[in-house]
Motif scaffolding. Structure first.
Motif, PDB file in Angstrom:
ATOM      1  N   GLY A   1       0.508   5.811   8.932  1.00 31.70           N
ATOM      2  CA  GLY A   1      -0.929   5.703   9.113  1.00 31.70           C
ATOM      3  C   GLY A   1      -1.536   4.468   8.477  1.00 31.70           C
ATOM      4  N   PRO A   2      -2.720   4.078   8.948  1.00 34.27           N
ATOM      5  CA  PRO A   2      -3.402   2.903   8.392  1.00 34.27           C
ATOM      6  C   PRO A   2      -3.801   3.139   6.943  1.00 34.27           C
ATOM      7  CG  PRO A   2      -4.870   4.136   9.845  1.00 34.27           C
ATOM      8  CD  PRO A   2      -3.512   4.741   9.997  1.00 34.27           C
ATOM      9  N   GLY A   3      -3.621   2.112   6.129  1.00 36.61           N
ATOM     10  CA  GLY A   3      -4.010   2.217   4.728  1.00 36.61           C
ATOM     11  C   GLY A   3      -3.064   3.038   3.873  1.00 36.61           C
ATOM     12  N   MET A   4      -1.852   3.303   4.364  1.00 38.87           N
ATOM     13  CA  MET A   4      -0.894   4.083   3.577  1.00 38.87           C
ATOM     14  C   MET A   4      -0.594   3.389   2.257  1.00 38.87           C
ATOM     15  SD  MET A   4       2.527   4.132   2.456  1.00 38.87           S
ATOM     16  CE  MET A   4       3.684   3.374   3.584  1.00 38.87           C
ATOM     17  N   ARG A   5      -0.565   4.162   1.172  1.00 35.09           N
ATOM     18  CA  ARG A   5      -0.231   3.615  -0.141  1.00 35.09           C
ATOM     19  C   ARG A   5       1.019   4.246  -0.731  1.00 35.09           C
ATOM     20  NH1 ARG A   5      -6.404   2.704  -2.630  1.00 35.09           N
ATOM     21  NH2 ARG A   5      -6.774   0.854  -1.323  1.00 35.09           N
TER      22      ARG A   5
ATOM     23  N   VAL B   1      14.275  12.284  -1.499  1.00 33.24           N
ATOM     24  CA  VAL B   1      15.212  11.698  -0.538  1.00 33.24           C
ATOM     25  C   VAL B   1      14.671  10.448   0.144  1.00 33.24           C
ATOM     26  CG1 VAL B   1      16.407  13.875  -0.126  1.00 33.24           C
ATOM     27  CG2 VAL B   1      14.407  13.285   1.276  1.00 33.24           C
ATOM     28  N   ALA B   2      13.373  10.205   0.054  1.00 30.21           N
ATOM     29  CA  ALA B   2      12.809   8.992   0.660  1.00 30.21           C
ATOM     30  C   ALA B   2      11.431   8.738   0.078  1.00 30.21           C
ATOM     31  CB  ALA B   2      12.715   9.128   2.181  1.00 30.21           C
ATOM     32  N   GLU B   3      11.088   7.461  -0.046  1.00 28.30           N
ATOM     33  CA  GLU B   3       9.748   7.083  -0.483  1.00 28.30           C
ATOM     34  C   GLU B   3       9.423   5.702   0.058  1.00 28.30           C
ATOM     35  OE1 GLU B   3       9.455   6.964  -4.770  1.00 28.30           O
ATOM     36  OE2 GLU B   3      11.332   5.866  -4.971  1.00 28.30           O
ATOM     37  N   ALA B   4       8.146   5.474   0.271  1.00 34.52           N
ATOM     38  CA  ALA B   4       7.678   4.180   0.759  1.00 34.52           C
ATOM     39  C   ALA B   4       6.305   3.918   0.156  1.00 34.52           C
ATOM     40  CB  ALA B   4       7.604   4.160   2.282  1.00 34.52           C
ATOM     41  N   TYR B   5       5.992   2.629  -0.050  1.00 34.90           N
ATOM     42  CA  TYR B   5       4.727   2.266  -0.679  1.00 34.90           C
ATOM     43  C   TYR B   5       4.068   1.116   0.069  1.00 34.90           C
ATOM     44  CZ  TYR B   5       6.454   5.290  -4.322  1.00 34.90           C
ATOM     45  OH  TYR B   5       6.935   6.390  -4.989  1.00 34.90           O
TER      46      TYR B   5
ATOM     47  N   GLY C   1       1.167  -3.807  -2.722  1.00 33.70           N
ATOM     48  CA  GLY C   1       0.408  -3.753  -3.961  1.00 33.70           C
ATOM     49  C   GLY C   1       0.532  -2.443  -4.708  1.00 33.70           C
ATOM     50  N   PHE C   2       1.311  -1.502  -4.169  1.00 35.26           N
ATOM     51  CA  PHE C   2       1.485  -0.193  -4.797  1.00 35.26           C
ATOM     52  C   PHE C   2       2.974   0.097  -4.948  1.00 35.26           C
ATOM     53  CE2 PHE C   2      -2.469  -0.329  -2.501  1.00 35.26           C
ATOM     54  CZ  PHE C   2      -3.383   0.200  -3.408  1.00 35.26           C
ATOM     55  N   ASP C   3       3.296   0.914  -5.959  1.00 33.70           N
ATOM     56  CA  ASP C   3       4.695   1.271  -6.152  1.00 33.70           C
ATOM     57  C   ASP C   3       4.795   2.652  -6.792  1.00 33.70           C
ATOM     58  OD1 ASP C   3       4.227   0.942  -8.925  1.00 33.70           O
ATOM     59  OD2 ASP C   3       4.916  -1.141  -8.885  1.00 33.70           O
ATOM     60  N   ALA C   4       6.002   3.018  -7.180  1.00 31.56           N
ATOM     61  CA  ALA C   4       6.241   4.358  -7.713  1.00 31.56           C
ATOM     62  C   ALA C   4       5.518   4.611  -9.028  1.00 31.56           C
ATOM     63  CB  ALA C   4       7.745   4.577  -7.893  1.00 31.56           C
ATOM     64  N   ALA C   5       5.062   3.567  -9.691  1.00 35.76           N
ATOM     65  CA  ALA C   5       4.396   3.722 -10.991  1.00 35.76           C
ATOM     66  C   ALA C   5       2.878   3.692 -10.888  1.00 35.76           C
ATOM     67  CB  ALA C   5       4.867   2.624 -11.950  1.00 35.76           C
ATOM     68  N   THR C   6       2.320   3.601  -9.682  1.00 37.32           N
ATOM     69  CA  THR C   6       0.873   3.482  -9.510  1.00 37.32           C
ATOM     70  C   THR C   6       0.212   4.852  -9.382  1.00 37.32           C
ATOM     71  OG1 THR C   6       1.217   1.417  -8.259  1.00 37.32           O
ATOM     72  CG2 THR C   6      -0.981   2.416  -8.188  1.00 37.32           C
ATOM     73  N   PRO C   7      -0.596   5.273 -10.349  1.00 41.15           N
ATOM     74  CA  PRO C   7      -1.344   6.531 -10.192  1.00 41.15           C
ATOM     75  C   PRO C   7      -2.396   6.371  -9.095  1.00 41.15           C
ATOM     76  CG  PRO C   7      -1.208   5.885 -12.503  1.00 41.15           C
ATOM     77  CD  PRO C   7      -0.783   4.697 -11.702  1.00 41.15           C
TER      78      PRO C   7
END
Length: 459
Positions: free
Chosen positions: A161-165, A176-180, A183-189
């Motif tokens: 979707g548009p604007g996915m973070r 099992v899977a993640e995407a960012y 400008g965002f990553d696994a450490a971004t609240p």
């Protein structure tokens, strides 16, 4: 000719006086719409800067102004009087509003301008937990094949979707899977908006497990003593069937926008709502109700410090949600309707906790049947909402219409936040972003594709 010149000068003078008059009006008594706009901007920029670690001007441009409201495009940021304060003003001049950062309590709007009093409310600083050397969900060690078909699938813009973070997929208790997004990553609240309501309900569930609250509790607030609202049960509030009248329209100056951005004591305003209907007669989705739930459970503690510490002590710490920041209003009531920040992985931990029926590491943290009630639709909502602050289906249609298992239930939030919990598939799917409702994004399609990708092909 001289007459025309005099008339022209008169018109200019009158126009100047009119402009000056408007400027004085905006400076002395700005309308609530402008105050709400500045309050919203100050709050979002403050939290995104101090909690999420993002650039303030980028947040103003991307989160506050980009969705298109013309009033918000006039806002300029200013430095507040003191450390950790964000200010916002229309055209840099009018309707000033401030938000203050308070460490583990995140940011709070300060509608009455009493920054010293607002900043005084805080908790002892909690050490940041980094590099926990254990596999998810107990720690931060995650092994994901970024080139796998599933990893590629969740990166597909048509599905994410548009604007996915952030998109995080949990299967059989494993990440099992993640995407960012950029400008965002696994450490971004990231802000969950109304997904906070479900977490707030789980905090109540922890108190129920400790036998300090029950679904049948009545006479819930001092302001309700002696009138019909004293008969409202905790279960009525959790199901959004209390009969209290509260306008949840975000498009103008309404109860919800006044509460979130103009009131230093949100619970005081929400508790003053009249009762227009008998309990269980009608479903009425209300952020005011969720704030009241916060105030009600906080009242079960003898002191403010114990109440403020409870979400972390009773829920976030046991689940390992180290990034979670539940924000409070200026007076100290948790904004249980809207303001929980957490990383995608921590939102996934909470979703997995619900998928496991409120049991974590073999210990029951929520009462038997509590998550079952969170999955059970109510009659008054026409089967859309559940008995405990969650949704049966996401916008756009029922689970069956999208080919999802019947036991799927949802945490949902403003601007495209969702957590899908599918017990029968041992699946949790977190999707966070900045996706206004007019984009008509449907997270059900993403969840359906994930289920199909993880279902073995029969031969």
């Amino acid at each position: 000719m001289r007459l025309m010149s005099k008339i022209g000068l008169g018109v200019v003078a009158m126009a100047g006086l009119a402009v000056a008059g408007v400027a004085v009006w905006l400076a002395v008594a700005p309308p609530d719409l402008l105050r709400i706009a500045d309050g919203y901007a100050a709050k979002i920029v403050c939290s995104s800067s101090f909690v999420s670690g993002r650039d303030p001007q980028a947040v103003l441009a991307d989160d506050v102004q980009a969705p298109g409201n013309p009033v918000l495009k006039l806002i300029r940021l200013s430095s507040g009087p003191g450390e950790g304060v964000v200010g916002a003003r229309i055209l840099g001049l009018f309707a000033p509003s401030y938000a203050v950062y308070r460490g583990p309590l995140g940011c709070a709007t300060v509608p009455d301008g009493d920054l010293n009093a607002a900043a005084h409310l805080s908790m002892p600083r909690i050490p940041v937990v980094k590099g926990r050397d254990a596999n998810w969900p107990d720690g931060d060690n995650v092994t994901v094949d970024a080139s796998s078909p599933l990893s590629q699938l969740i990166k597909d813009p048509a599905l994410a979707g548009p604007g996915m973070r952030a998109v995080v997929v949990i299967k059989d208790g494993q990440l099992v899977a993640e995407a960012y997004g950029k400008g965002f990553d696994a450490a971004t609240p990231l802000l969950g908006w109304s997904m906070t309501k479900t977490v707030n309900a789980a905090i109540i569930g922890r108190l129920m497990q400790a036998r300090r609250m029950s679904f049948d509790d009545k006479d819930l607030l001092p302001a309700w003593h002696g009138d019909s609202r004293a008969n409202i049960r905790l279960s009525d509030l959790l199901a959004m069937e209390s009969g209290l009248v509260f306008n949840e329209d975000y498009g103008a100056v309404t109860d919800v926008t006044k509460m979130l951005f103009l009131k230093p004591d949100m619970a005081e305003m929400a508790s003053a709502a009249p009762q227009g209907y008998a309990p269980k007669e009608r479903f009425s989705y209300s952020s005011g109700t969720a704030v009241l739930l916060s105030r009600i459970w906080m009242n079960r503690f003898d002191n403010m410090h114990a109440a403020l510490a409870y979400p972390r002590d009773a829920l976030f710490a046991p689940l390992g949600m180290a990034s979670a920041v539940l924000e409070a209003d200026e007076q100290g009531t948790f904004v249980g309707s809207s303001y929980l920040y957490a990383t995608g992985r921590d939102w996934a931990r909470f979703g997995e906790f619900l998928r496991r029926d409120g049991v974590w590491h073999g210990e029951r943290l929520l009462p038997e049947g509590f998550v079952g009630a969170m999955r059970t639709p109510t009659k008054a909502s026409n089967g859309l909402y559940t008995q405990v602050q969650a949704w049966v289906s996401a916008p756009g249609g029922s689970n069956a219409q999208f080919g999802l298992p019947n036991d799927t239930f949802w945490m949902l939030g403003h601007d495209g936040q969702s957590v899908a919990i599918v017990p029968s598939a041992n699946l949790v799917v977190v999707r966070l972003g900045l996706t206004p409702g007019q984009r008509n994004y449907r997270p059900q399609i993403l969840v359906k594709k994930i289920i199909e990708a993880m279902t073995p092909v029969k031969t």
